[in-house]
Design a protein around this motif. Structure first.
Motif, mmCIF file in Angstrom:
data_model
loop_
_atom_site.group_PDB
_atom_site.id
_atom_site.type_symbol
_atom_site.label_atom_id
_atom_site.label_comp_id
_atom_site.label_asym_id
_atom_site.label_seq_id
_atom_site.Cartn_x
_atom_site.Cartn_y
_atom_site.Cartn_z
ATOM 1 N N TRP A 207 1.250 -33.322 21.275
ATOM 2 C CA TRP A 207 0.841 -33.380 19.875
ATOM 3 C C TRP A 207 -0.642 -33.688 19.814
ATOM 4 O O TRP A 207 -1.094 -34.709 20.330
ATOM 5 C CB TRP A 207 1.638 -34.445 19.117
ATOM 6 C CG TRP A 207 1.416 -34.404 17.633
ATOM 7 C CD1 TRP A 207 0.628 -35.236 16.899
ATOM 8 C CD2 TRP A 207 1.990 -33.484 16.703
ATOM 9 N NE1 TRP A 207 0.672 -34.893 15.568
ATOM 10 C CE2 TRP A 207 1.503 -33.809 15.423
ATOM 11 C CE3 TRP A 207 2.865 -32.411 16.837
ATOM 12 C CZ2 TRP A 207 1.866 -33.104 14.283
ATOM 13 C CZ3 TRP A 207 3.229 -31.704 15.694
ATOM 14 C CH2 TRP A 207 2.732 -32.052 14.442
ATOM 15 N N TRP B 267 7.606 -20.440 24.961
ATOM 16 C CA TRP B 267 7.105 -21.252 23.856
ATOM 17 C C TRP B 267 7.743 -20.940 22.501
ATOM 18 O O TRP B 267 8.215 -21.839 21.809
ATOM 19 C CB TRP B 267 5.587 -21.114 23.762
ATOM 20 C CG TRP B 267 4.983 -21.833 22.590
ATOM 21 C CD1 TRP B 267 4.315 -21.273 21.544
ATOM 22 C CD2 TRP B 267 4.999 -23.243 22.337
ATOM 23 N NE1 TRP B 267 3.915 -22.233 20.656
ATOM 24 C CE2 TRP B 267 4.318 -23.454 21.123
ATOM 25 C CE3 TRP B 267 5.523 -24.338 23.013
ATOM 26 C CZ2 TRP B 267 4.143 -24.724 20.570
ATOM 27 C CZ3 TRP B 267 5.352 -25.617 22.465
ATOM 28 C CH2 TRP B 267 4.674 -25.796 21.264
ATOM 29 N N ASP C 76 0.934 -25.188 15.267
ATOM 30 C CA ASP C 76 0.752 -25.504 16.675
ATOM 31 C C ASP C 76 -0.721 -25.333 17.038
ATOM 32 O O ASP C 76 -1.469 -24.630 16.362
ATOM 33 C CB ASP C 76 1.635 -24.614 17.554
ATOM 34 C CG ASP C 76 1.335 -23.139 17.385
ATOM 35 O OD1 ASP C 76 0.371 -22.655 18.010
ATOM 36 O OD2 ASP C 76 2.055 -22.464 16.622
ATOM 37 N N GLN D 94 10.151 -23.487 20.390
ATOM 38 C CA GLN D 94 9.953 -23.970 19.022
ATOM 39 C C GLN D 94 11.193 -23.728 18.169
ATOM 40 O O GLN D 94 11.641 -24.613 17.422
ATOM 41 C CB GLN D 94 8.760 -23.267 18.389
ATOM 42 C CG GLN D 94 7.405 -23.690 18.919
ATOM 43 C CD GLN D 94 6.297 -22.982 18.173
ATOM 44 O OE1 GLN D 94 6.166 -21.755 18.231
ATOM 45 N NE2 GLN D 94 5.492 -23.734 17.461
ATOM 46 N N GLN E 177 8.630 -23.180 11.641
ATOM 47 C CA GLN E 177 7.472 -23.362 12.509
ATOM 48 C C GLN E 177 6.164 -23.456 11.715
ATOM 49 O O GLN E 177 5.090 -23.497 12.301
ATOM 50 C CB GLN E 177 7.362 -22.194 13.506
ATOM 51 C CG GLN E 177 8.382 -22.226 14.634
ATOM 52 C CD GLN E 177 9.758 -21.775 14.194
ATOM 53 O OE1 GLN E 177 9.906 -20.703 13.632
ATOM 54 N NE2 GLN E 177 10.776 -22.588 14.453
#
Length: 507
Positions: free
Chosen positions: A407, A388, A40, A392, A117
């Protein structure tokens, strides 16, 4: 034989001033300090300063250059074997030697841990890594991949100290042992990160930069308030849209501050869950949503025209961009949406759950999407804000029917919008698979120079507009606001995916 990143360079760092830390505000979230567990923007922004990769990008350049490596190249004509030789005298910030063993260990653990993740989707073509002596690393790929040098120049290529990180699980705690331009001296999750120059650093940056404090804000409004009080020196990602418009579009003077405006592949998608049991598994429902959405209203009413409507998977400015969604769904058309559902035998209204998380105006954006779609009479939408990290984890296991996700390009190439988003190990975990797309991604990865892949990427985007696993909403420039006594803020975002804190200085 194709070569990449031969030779060396120095990417000059910030200097000067009184030595006080420069405070940089952001609303980004750091998921973890372990590179094997994060894919991320917030985490990678920090990784690029604390960890070193074999390659990196010079400001504004689309070609990887050596960082921890002294040189890298493909050593076969089939783009399946890639070899890097390390610089001499590399050390981690803690003083431990950095060797080829650490590089191999860093990649091996990403593949072994396989975090939902983590950056595994970027390394889908990597078969194995070998360390040849102390200074040579060889990567063997499952399939030819001309984009591999780009991928290892990202946070996925972060090199960790093999004596301090577990081989088969993420490292707990708030420590980070890398060899980047900075060392982490203090960290409070969600609050701050204290960075000081790493005197052991040897790489593309000529010398370590100025001390930096990263201040993490819970929401854009809080960061905007801090900027108005000038309790931060720089703000980067994301001010509220109204503040961005006021500061960047010139409604008022700029006395005492500067605004750096950079073209950036920063995009926003509405992603659908295609798994069994999801009301959006039926392609007719997804096409109806694409036909009904009004991007112009979204950019005007929510984002104050600081973003532009996006009609493709690959944004403007990236080779391979097209307008496939505009070509197929030219304007908001509720009647066309109704025809699509009726022809497929889908009973309206279709009810689904839309999740969203942190970012500028995300709540307002979700409300507008809900209002637009429900106004057609074809949909009923339950919106939900999710913290957050939970967000995810939720979309990774298919907890939401749809979700909004920003993105940002990992590197300046169209592959960053295809392989990780649509490939067999997609980081979106949406359940979307299409063998045509998989073959085209592999074909595109063969192309060198990269411009030759543009038509293949256009074909991929036509399929995406047909299958609608996601709907592109908008793209935006990156705005960085700084006091006029701070230099180098323009280097915090330039489309290469790097947050160059080391370029900051006081004047």
């Amino acid at each position: 034989m194709t070569a990449a990143a031969l030779g060396g360079c120095s990417l000059v760092s910030g200097d000067g001033g009184d030595g006080r830390p420069i405070t940089v505000g952001t609303t980004d979230v750091v998921t973890t300090l372990d590179p094997a567990g994060a894919y991320d923007a917030g985490s990678w922004a920090l990784f690029g300063n604390l960890y070193q990769s074999l390659l990196t990008f010079a400001p504004g350049s689309a070609t990887p250059v050596p960082d921890a490596a002294s040189a890298c190249r493909f050593t076969d004509d089939g783009l399946r074997t890639y070899t890097c030789r390390l610089r001499e005298g590399l050390k981690f910030a803690n003083g431990h030697d950095l060797t080829a063993r650490d590089v191999k260990f860093s990649f091996d653990r990403i593949l072994r841990i396989r975090s939902d993740q983590g950056p595994g989707p970027l390394l889908s073509t990597l078969r194995s890594v070998t360390a040849d002596g102390a200074d040579t690393v060889t990567f063997r790929l499952r399939s030819p991949d001309a984009t591999f040098p780009f991928k290892i120049a990202t946070g996925a290529g972060s090199i960790v100290d093999s004596t301090l990180y577990p081989a088969d699980r993420l490292r707990p705690g708030d420590a980070a042992d890398g060899s980047g331009p900075y060392r982490l001296t203090s960290y409070a999750a969600g609050a701050s990160a204290e960075l000081t120059p790493n005197d052991h650093y040897r790489g593309a940056v000529g010398k370590p930069g100025h001390p930096v404090t990263v201040a993490y804000f819970a929401d854009p409004g809080a960061m905007a308030a801090a900027w108005r009080k000038r309790s931060v020196d720089v703000v980067s990602r994301q001010l509220p849209p109204a503040d961005t418009a006021r500061l960047s579009l010139g409604s008022g003077d700029r006395k005492g501050f500067r605004v750096a405006e950079n073209a950036s592949a920063n995009t926003r998608f509405l992603v659908f869950n295609l798994r069994d049991g999801s009301p959006l598994k039926d392609v007719a429902v997804r096409r109806a949503i694409a036909a009904a959405l009004d991007r112009e209203a979204l950019t005007r009413d929510v984002h104050h025209r600081t973003v532009e409507p996006l009609y493709s998977l690959i944004p403007q400015g990236v080779p391979g961009h097209t307008t496939s969604f505009y070509d197929r769904y030219r304007r908001p058309d509720p009647e066309e949406a109704r025809r699509l559902l009726t022809a497929a035998g889908v009973r309206a209204p279709v009810r689904f759950r839309l999740a969203y998380s942190k970012g500028a105006a995300t709540r307002e954006e979700a409300a507008v999407l809900k209002r637009q779609l429900e106004a057609t009479g074809l949909f009923r939408i339950d919106t939900e804000y999710v913290e957050w990290k939970t967000f995810q984890e939720g979309y990774a296991r298919g907890a939401y029917d749809a979700f909004c996700l920003s993105w940002i390009a990992d590197f300046p190439d169209a592959d960053t919008f295809t392989s990780p988003l649509l490939g067999p190990n997609s980081t979106l975990h949406s359940g979307y698979t299409d063998e045509r797309v998989a073959r085209l991604i592999r074909r595109a990865e063969l192309s060198s120079p990269r411009e030759r892949a543009a038509e293949t990427y256009r074909t991929i985007q036509r399929i995406v507009a047909e299958d609608v696993p996601l709907v592109p909403l908008w793209q935006k420039k990156e705005y960085v606001v700084s006091k006029d006594t701070v230099s180098g803020a323009q280097y915090l975002s330039d489309g290469t995916g790097l947050w160059r804190l080391w370029r900051l200085g006081r004047m």
